[in-house]
Design an enzyme around this catalytic site. Structure first.
Site, mmCIF file in Angstrom:
data_model
loop_
_atom_site.group_PDB
_atom_site.id
_atom_site.type_symbol
_atom_site.label_atom_id
_atom_site.label_comp_id
_atom_site.label_asym_id
_atom_site.label_seq_id
_atom_site.Cartn_x
_atom_site.Cartn_y
_atom_site.Cartn_z
ATOM 1 N N ASN A 154 0.808 -1.235 0.000
ATOM 2 C CA ASN A 154 0.000 0.000 0.000
ATOM 3 C C ASN A 154 0.835 1.276 0.000
ATOM 4 O O ASN A 154 0.353 2.320 -0.444
ATOM 5 C CB ASN A 154 -1.045 -0.017 1.127
ATOM 6 C CG ASN A 154 -0.432 0.065 2.500
ATOM 7 O OD1 ASN A 154 0.721 -0.311 2.684
ATOM 8 N ND2 ASN A 154 -1.193 0.535 3.457
ATOM 9 N N LYS A 177 12.629 -7.567 0.768
ATOM 10 C CA LYS A 177 11.586 -8.271 0.021
ATOM 11 C C LYS A 177 10.366 -7.371 -0.094
ATOM 12 O O LYS A 177 9.626 -7.177 0.862
ATOM 13 C CB LYS A 177 11.159 -9.565 0.737
ATOM 14 C CG LYS A 177 10.323 -10.443 -0.179
ATOM 15 C CD LYS A 177 9.260 -11.235 0.528
ATOM 16 C CE LYS A 177 7.931 -10.587 0.584
ATOM 17 N NZ LYS A 177 7.246 -10.271 -0.690
ATOM 18 N N SER A 231 0.189 -6.992 7.572
ATOM 19 C CA SER A 231 -1.020 -7.339 8.325
ATOM 20 C C SER A 231 -0.681 -7.965 9.679
ATOM 21 O O SER A 231 0.427 -8.472 9.889
ATOM 22 C CB SER A 231 -1.851 -8.318 7.501
ATOM 23 O OG SER A 231 -1.125 -9.515 7.353
ATOM 24 N N ASN A 232 -1.656 -7.959 10.558
ATOM 25 C CA ASN A 232 -1.425 -8.471 11.904
ATOM 26 C C ASN A 232 -1.153 -9.975 11.931
ATOM 27 O O ASN A 232 -0.299 -10.421 12.693
ATOM 28 C CB ASN A 232 -2.616 -8.146 12.809
ATOM 29 C CG ASN A 232 -2.467 -6.751 13.351
ATOM 30 O OD1 ASN A 232 -2.356 -5.811 12.578
ATOM 31 N ND2 ASN A 232 -2.421 -6.609 14.659
ATOM 32 N N GLY A 235 2.363 -10.488 10.810
ATOM 33 C CA GLY A 235 3.275 -9.914 11.810
ATOM 34 C C GLY A 235 3.395 -10.773 13.054
ATOM 35 O O GLY A 235 4.492 -10.980 13.586
ATOM 36 N N GLU A 252 5.129 -3.075 12.189
ATOM 37 C CA GLU A 252 4.115 -2.017 12.016
ATOM 38 C C GLU A 252 2.940 -2.661 11.304
ATOM 39 O O GLU A 252 3.081 -3.132 10.178
ATOM 40 C CB GLU A 252 4.665 -0.859 11.175
ATOM 41 C CG GLU A 252 5.665 0.010 11.892
ATOM 42 C CD GLU A 252 5.146 0.618 13.170
ATOM 43 O OE1 GLU A 252 3.918 0.736 13.348
ATOM 44 O OE2 GLU A 252 5.983 0.955 14.026
ATOM 45 N N CYS A 286 -2.859 2.228 6.407
ATOM 46 C CA CYS A 286 -2.909 1.756 7.798
ATOM 47 C C CYS A 286 -3.501 2.836 8.690
ATOM 48 O O CYS A 286 -4.066 2.537 9.739
ATOM 49 C CB CYS A 286 -1.519 1.368 8.262
ATOM 50 S SG CYS A 286 -0.305 2.642 7.954
ATOM 51 N N GLU A 387 -10.194 -4.221 10.913
ATOM 52 C CA GLU A 387 -9.654 -3.463 9.787
ATOM 53 C C GLU A 387 -10.279 -3.977 8.485
ATOM 54 O O GLU A 387 -10.177 -5.162 8.174
ATOM 55 C CB GLU A 387 -8.132 -3.624 9.739
ATOM 56 C CG GLU A 387 -7.474 -2.663 8.786
ATOM 57 C CD GLU A 387 -5.962 -2.832 8.738
ATOM 58 O OE1 GLU A 387 -5.490 -3.977 8.629
ATOM 59 O OE2 GLU A 387 -5.253 -1.801 8.786
HETATM 60 P P1 NAP Z 1 0.699 -8.760 4.358
HETATM 61 O O1 NAP Z 1 -0.123 -9.702 3.589
HETATM 62 O O2 NAP Z 1 1.009 -9.099 5.779
HETATM 63 O O3 NAP Z 1 2.062 -8.605 3.522
HETATM 64 C C1 NAP Z 1 3.074 -7.728 3.910
HETATM 65 C C2 NAP Z 1 4.405 -8.261 3.427
HETATM 66 O O4 NAP Z 1 4.695 -9.465 4.128
HETATM 67 C C3 NAP Z 1 4.408 -8.614 1.941
HETATM 68 O O5 NAP Z 1 5.672 -8.297 1.404
HETATM 69 C C4 NAP Z 1 4.183 -10.111 1.969
HETATM 70 O O6 NAP Z 1 4.656 -10.763 0.812
HETATM 71 C C5 NAP Z 1 4.981 -10.492 3.193
HETATM 72 N N1 NAP Z 1 4.617 -11.788 3.774
HETATM 73 C C6 NAP Z 1 3.456 -12.469 3.635
HETATM 74 N N2 NAP Z 1 3.531 -13.651 4.310
HETATM 75 C C7 NAP Z 1 4.759 -13.699 4.889
HETATM 76 C C8 NAP Z 1 5.441 -14.655 5.697
HETATM 77 N N3 NAP Z 1 4.873 -15.817 6.066
HETATM 78 N N4 NAP Z 1 6.692 -14.393 6.122
HETATM 79 C C9 NAP Z 1 7.284 -13.222 5.768
HETATM 80 N N5 NAP Z 1 6.706 -12.285 4.980
HETATM 81 C C10 NAP Z 1 5.451 -12.514 4.558
HETATM 82 O O7 NAP Z 1 0.072 -7.318 4.381
HETATM 83 P P2 NAP Z 1 -0.490 -6.472 3.139
HETATM 84 O O8 NAP Z 1 -1.852 -6.953 2.828
HETATM 85 O O9 NAP Z 1 0.523 -6.436 2.062
HETATM 86 O O10 NAP Z 1 -0.544 -4.995 3.751
HETATM 87 C C11 NAP Z 1 -1.679 -4.463 4.336
HETATM 88 C C12 NAP Z 1 -1.499 -4.417 5.841
HETATM 89 O O11 NAP Z 1 -0.365 -3.629 6.168
HETATM 90 C C13 NAP Z 1 -2.670 -3.746 6.541
HETATM 91 O O12 NAP Z 1 -3.023 -4.462 7.697
HETATM 92 C C14 NAP Z 1 -2.108 -2.380 6.923
HETATM 93 O O13 NAP Z 1 -2.744 -1.771 8.008
HETATM 94 C C15 NAP Z 1 -0.685 -2.720 7.201
HETATM 95 N N6 NAP Z 1 0.160 -1.523 7.120
HETATM 96 C C16 NAP Z 1 0.675 -1.014 8.294
HETATM 97 C C17 NAP Z 1 1.441 0.133 8.277
HETATM 98 C C18 NAP Z 1 2.023 0.686 9.562
HETATM 99 O O14 NAP Z 1 3.018 1.382 9.476
HETATM 100 N N7 NAP Z 1 1.450 0.417 10.722
HETATM 101 C C19 NAP Z 1 1.705 0.770 7.063
HETATM 102 C C20 NAP Z 1 1.169 0.233 5.892
HETATM 103 C C21 NAP Z 1 0.404 -0.932 5.937
HETATM 104 P P3 NAP Z 1 3.756 -11.095 -0.474
HETATM 105 O O15 NAP Z 1 2.517 -10.271 -0.367
HETATM 106 O O16 NAP Z 1 4.600 -10.712 -1.602
HETATM 107 O O17 NAP Z 1 3.492 -12.550 -0.442
#
Ligand code: NAP
Length: 496
Positions: A154, A177, A231-232, A235, A252, A286, A387
């Protein structure tokens, strides 16, 4: 004609070289459904190469005086500035956010480069008196070694700069990555590092899935820190795996951010801010406002004004300067939003506007969802707790300032909150009592500046912060140094 990427297939960036990978997958423009590029699907041996290269490069980089490291980041800042329009147009194509917001995101990267490069002449530690004669004591920051950065789709360039620039200025090497959905910003940033003269191997980009590449980062013993935004669920799993290895991890994650509108608020300003915070980046921030906690005395007026203002939200391809709300990143995102519309209706919230996917005419090929407004939600409803990550906002009426604060804090997340009031006493009480990492007064829930710490309390993170000087804490270890120049054995606590 929008700026196009000159290649149809990306490659990893390892040791300053572009390394092709046999497997790849297509990346589509969420506004048009067209494939824009193929992104590598790397495997664990690609990760291994990148980590070994980073490990070697870091030894040399840590010895480069920090003011010289800063020179590279200043050049990165100027290159980002020079290429701002190109980057913004490509960002809109891979992520969908409207061009004005894309320019804002690239600007964050520029700001971060110039700000954190300044740390090259600071990176302050402390000197302090020692308790014994002829003895000197100080603390200093030391790089941790190889850091692993995992970023979401995002904010594909801003978040990468919040993490990689502080890591680099502190003398670390990086393996990064990026999200598979948005690899172009990573490719462009790697090219900028190359032109800026960052020594080979100090940053390495390994494209691929989270479950393969991300997981390999998390479990690699030579990666000493993981800095993750996403995502949570992801994380929490990363934190558990890092915990077992005693690996430092910065998280984060999500938010359920609220704008509080009190009975004395400037409603016109509040409406503008709610629209910007709730529907900017199609609610996929976020820090997006997904709750409006409104004093019952102004609820009806606020509803009317919001509905009237929402009429002017133009929806479409974000490359068109007149569009205010772009597409949703993918079909899974659309399905998740749709499911929450049903949840909200079943819970008894009243749907005032939107609530549907746009599928006809110009919207047929992309992923579009109408800006949505629920009212009469209660604080415990799932639409007011979870969320959604889309253009959906719920009004929750309250009777008092105290109740507003309680509702704001009654969620598992703690990223951003905002209050609209002209009462100075309420302002100061709110900034004290709102349990979020970021608080805005008379402004929406988005709009962080890079020289302040970014992050949240409770389920949003684990106590670390991105950006600001605080980001250095993630990427450095504190080292205490004692120099005894007495020529005798002086025992601390004993020979005092
Ligand atoms: P996500 O699905 O958790 O993915 C985030 C990153 O983690 C991607 O690069 C993803 O790779 C990778 N990932 C997925 N599974 C993993 C695993 N098992 N081990 C290590 N890495 C892994 O989150 P998203 O849907 O991309 O992002 C949206 C979320 O981010 C929302 O919840 C939003 O609130 C949060 N966010 C938080 C902040 C903050 O600063 N608090 C800022 C922006 C966004 P792939 O997708 O390439 O598989």
């Amino acid at each position: 004609m929008a700026i196009q990427l000159e290649t149809r297939k990306l490659a990893n960036f390892i040791n300053g070289e572009w390394v092709e990978v046999s497997e790849s997958t297509g990346v589509t423009n969420p506004a048009t459904g067209e494939e824009i590029v193929q992104v590598p699907l790397s495997n664990t041996s690609d990760v291994e190469k990148a980590v070994q290269v980073a490990k070697e490069a870091q030894k040399e980089w840590a010895l480069v005086p920090a003011p010289q490291r800063a020179e590279v980041l200043y050049r990165v800042g100027y290159l980002l500035k020079e290429r701002k329009e190109r980057l913004s147009q490509l960002l809109t194509q891979e992520n969908g956010k409207v061009i004005e917001e894309a320019r804002g995101e690239v600007q964050e990267g520029i700001d971060m480069a110039f700000y954190i490069a300044g740390e090259g002449r600071r990176l302050f530690g402390q000197t302090t008196p020692a308790e014994l004669k002829n003895k000197f004591a100080m603390s200093q920051r030391a790089p941790v070694g190889v850091v692993g950065i995992i970023t979401p789709w995002n904010f594909p360039i801003a978040i990468a700069t919040w993490k990689s620039f502080p890591a680099i200025i502190a003398g670390n090497a990086v393996v990064w990555k990026p999200a598979t959905e948005t690899p172009i910003m990573a490719y462009e940033l790697a090219k900028i590092f190359e032109v800026a003269g960052l020594p080979k191997g100090v940053i390495n980009v390994v494209f691929g899935s989270g479950s393969t590449v991300g997981d390999a980062f998390v479990h690699h013993t030579d990666i000493r820190v993981i800095s993750f935004t996403g995502s949570n669920d992801t994380g929490r799993n990363i934190a558990a795996a890092c915990g077992k290895q005693l690996k430092k991890v910065s998280l984060e994650m999500g938010g359920k951010n609220a704008v509080i509108v009190m009975d004395d608020a400037d409603l016109e300003l509040a409406v503008e801010a709610i629209l910007w915070s709730a529907f900017g980046t199609s609610g996929q921030r976020c820090t997006a406002c997904s709750r409006v906690i409104v004093h019952e005395a102004v609820k009806e007026t606020l509803e009317e004004r919001l509905l009237a203002a929402m009429e002017y939200l133009t929806i479409g391809n974000g490359l068109n300067e007149s569009i205010k709300v772009g597409p949703i990143i993918n079909k899974a995102g659309i399905d998740k939003i749709k499911s929450y519309i049903e949840i909200g209706k079943n819970e008894g919230a009243k749907l005032l506007a939107g609530g549907y996917e746009l599928t006809e005419g110009e919207y047929r090929q992309g992923n579009y969802f109408a800006p949505t407004l629920f009212t009469d939600a209660t604080a415990d409803m799932r639409i007011a707790q979870e969320e959604i990550f889309g253009p959906v906002v719920s009004l929750i009426p309250v009777k008092s300032f105290e109740e507003a604060i309680e509702v704001n804090n009654g969620v598992e997340y703690g990223l951003s909150s905002s209050i609209f009031t002209n009462d100075v006493n309420r302002v100061f009480k709110a900034q004290r009592d709102l349990d979020t990492g970021i608080v805005y007064v008379n402004a929406g829930t988005t709009g962080a500046e890079i020289h302040l710490p970014f992050g949240g309390t409770k389920g949003t993170g684990n106590g670390h912060r991105d950006s600001g000087v605080q980001a250095l804490d993630v990427f450095t270890e504190w080292k205490a140094v004692y120099v005894d120049y007495s020529g005798t054995l002086q025992r601390a606590q004993i020979d005092v």
